[in-house]
Scaffold this motif. Structure first.
Motif, PDB file in Angstrom:
ATOM      1  N   GLU A  42       0.821  -1.210   0.000  1.00  8.16           N
ATOM      2  CA  GLU A  42       0.000   0.000   0.000  1.00  8.16           C
ATOM      3  C   GLU A  42       0.858   1.263   0.000  1.00  8.16           C
ATOM      4  N   PHE A 156      -6.207   2.311   2.981  1.00  9.23           N
ATOM      5  CA  PHE A 156      -5.320   1.708   3.973  1.00  9.23           C
ATOM      6  C   PHE A 156      -5.100   2.710   5.100  1.00  9.23           C
ATOM      7  N   ARG A 190      -2.479  -6.804  10.150  1.00  9.89           N
ATOM      8  CA  ARG A 190      -3.725  -6.446   9.470  1.00  9.89           C
ATOM      9  C   ARG A 190      -4.880  -6.856  10.365  1.00  9.89           C
TER      10      ARG A 190
END
Length: 192
Positions: A42, A156, A190
């Protein structure tokens, strides 16, 4: 225990632990987090990254900001408004930062408006802790929850923390906004 009381208690505990961290640990954590984030897909793909200037014993962002700028990223930094909302301005190197209220350093260039954060490909935020489902505990002003409410779904969003600040749960209220990841010296987590 009401959530607001639980938040205050946890905040006090986490701030005390941060004040006790040796400066060498703070510096090492800053370098490790910068490397972790530079390695994420990202961040590598991002044209614009919203970040912040760390203060005190927060995981440092100086190395990260310079790394992002050196990689050609457009870096947005917050400018705290009187109403505790966040405006945004461009980062143009360490010399473009000036002391502001509450011990903060802010960019001196023109501001871009509170909605500028919505155009960022990556949004990196401070915090004191995060739960494994992405609920972030901040310092209590609500500035970053407001900013995160303007960020499109799917962007993100990542909180920068020390490894021991990723918790099973944190007290949350309806206005709290989750993040999609946490970057710590130990790596990227995550959220589920």
């Amino acid at each position: 225990m009401p959530e607001s009381v639980a938040k205050v208690a946890l905040r006090d505990q986490l701030l005390t632990a941060r004040r006790r961290r040796p400066l060498s640990e703070v510096g090492a954590a800053a370098r490790a987090i910068a490397a972790v984030l530079a390695g994420t897909e990202e961040v590598r793909r991002a044209a614009t990254v919203a970040c912040y200037v760390s203060v005190g014993s927060e995981p440092g962002t100086t190395a990260l900001l310079d790394r992002l700028a050196d990689a050609g990223k457009r870096v947005l930094l917050p400018v705290l408004r009187r109403d505790n909302d966040l405006d945004w301005a461009l980062y143009a190197g360490q010399s473009s930062l000036a002391p502001a209220g509450r011990g903060l350093l802010e960019p001196v260039g023109p501001t871009l408006g509170v909605d500028a954060v919505a155009g960022a490909d990556v949004v990196l935020v401070p915090g004191l802790a995060v739960s494994r489902d992405g609920m972030r505990l901040g310092r209590g002003g609500g500035s970053y929850d407001r900013a995160l409410s303007r960020v499109p779904v799917g962007t993100f969003t990542c909180v920068l923390l020390y490894d021991d600040e990723v918790l099973d749960a944190v007290p949350a209220e309806p206005h709290d906004r989750p993040v999609s990841a946490a970057a710590t010296p130990g790596g990227l987590l995550r959220m589920r």
